[in-house]
Design an enzyme around this catalytic site. Structure first.
Site, mmCIF file in Angstrom:
data_model
loop_
_atom_site.group_PDB
_atom_site.id
_atom_site.type_symbol
_atom_site.label_atom_id
_atom_site.label_comp_id
_atom_site.label_asym_id
_atom_site.label_seq_id
_atom_site.Cartn_x
_atom_site.Cartn_y
_atom_site.Cartn_z
ATOM 1 N N ASP A 89 0.966 -1.342 0.010
ATOM 2 C CA ASP A 89 0.172 0.155 0.092
ATOM 3 C C ASP A 89 0.893 1.283 -0.114
ATOM 4 O OD1 ASP A 89 -2.088 -1.704 0.209
ATOM 5 O OD2 ASP A 89 -2.264 -1.375 2.370
ATOM 6 N N ARG A 90 0.390 2.315 -0.516
ATOM 7 C CA ARG A 90 0.880 3.831 -0.798
ATOM 8 C C ARG A 90 1.552 4.038 0.837
ATOM 9 N NH1 ARG A 90 0.016 9.118 0.075
ATOM 10 N NH2 ARG A 90 1.236 10.455 -1.061
#
Length: 282
Positions: free
Chosen positions: A116-117
């Site tokens: 995930d970012r």
């Protein structure tokens, strides 16, 4: 060839896109029947990069590299792959820039594992299609291991647990996931490393790879990650993202016949969170 990790898709590319299959130095069809003692030689087709992926000049923190694989340390707040929101400075863009700067034999980016970012840590890239196929197979067979460090809210009664709950989309949300009977099988194993006043440091191993798996599973047992705005609360003064870090990855390199294990150092924000939360215990 399949026993050596060549997928059906890659086999088609070898046949129709400029690759070659030889036995005893002579080109043969895939229906050729080999006998004991013969040598098989496979030439992969040339790979054509995508012009739609912009090469980023941002340098990489490389954890491991050989002729087939590249493992990098992804900072938090950097997306893994390009999207309309983050088109030109994701890890894929940065790796493409690195491959161009180093005149790599193939400048096609094959991302094997994604984060995930907001999550930091180790991300694996393959340097060619065959290497990507090999690690995809290891992922499906659960032979590629990823270990995470995270800080979850509250104190845990059990020091070790395997959370075995299916995960699916939360109704009405395109992004959010939830534990659901109709979801896909998901297994998350955790060990408590340190109990603090208001939270706990965990070591986590994924046995499956569902979207937001660690975040969803820990939230489902009442311990959302510190700083997780989607499944908990983003209210901790020491960190402005979910406190999650992919600390290590381990896979088998069949080209060199050895196990490769890479460690990503703990980022400053997560380290500061642990230090400051630990001091509250004193």
């Amino acid at each position: 060839m399949r026993q050596q990790g060549i997928s059906r898709t890659l086999l088609k590319q070898i046949k129709f896109n400029g690759g070659d299959i030889k036995v005893g130095g002579e080109s043969v069809r895939v229906t050729y029947k080999m006998v004991t003692g013969q040598w098989l030689e496979v030439t992969l087709p040339p790979e054509v990069g995508s012009d739609s992926i912009v090469a980023s000049p941002t340098p990489l923190e490389i954890l491991y590299e050989d002729a087939h694989f590249l493992v990098v340390n992804k900072p938090a707040k950097v997306a893994s792959v390009p999207s309309h929101l983050y088109p030109d400075d994701t890890m894929v863009n940065r790796v493409k820039g690195y491959l161009e700067r180093t005149n790599a034999a193939s400048q096609v980016t094959h991302i094997v594992t994604r984060l995930d970012r907001e999550t930091s840590g180790a991300v694996i890239f393959a340097k060619h299609h065959f290497a990507h196929t090999v690690l995809d197979t290891q992922l499906k067979q659960h032979a590629l291991r990823k270990t995470y460090l995270c800080v979850a809210t509250g104190q845990f009664r059990q020091r070790h647990e395997l959370i075995d709950q299916p995960i699916g989309r939360q109704p009405g949300s395109f992004i959010k996931r939830t534990v659901a009977k109709t979801g896909k099988t998901a297994q998350t194993e955790y060990w408590v490393v340190k109990q603090m006043a208001a939270c706990s440091l965990l070591r986590v191993r994924l046995h499956t790879g569902r979207t937001h798996q660690i975040r969803v599973h820990l939230a489902s047992i009442g311990h959302p990650l510190v700083g997780d705005f989607l499944y908990g609360q983003q209210s901790n003064p020491w960190i402005d993202r979910q406190a999650l870090h992919c600390a290590s990855v381990s896979f088998f390199n069949p080209f060199e016949q050895r196990q490769v294990t890479c460690y990503a150092p703990l980022p400053d924000d997560l380290a500061n969170l642990i230090i400051n939360e630990s001091q509250l215990n004193a």
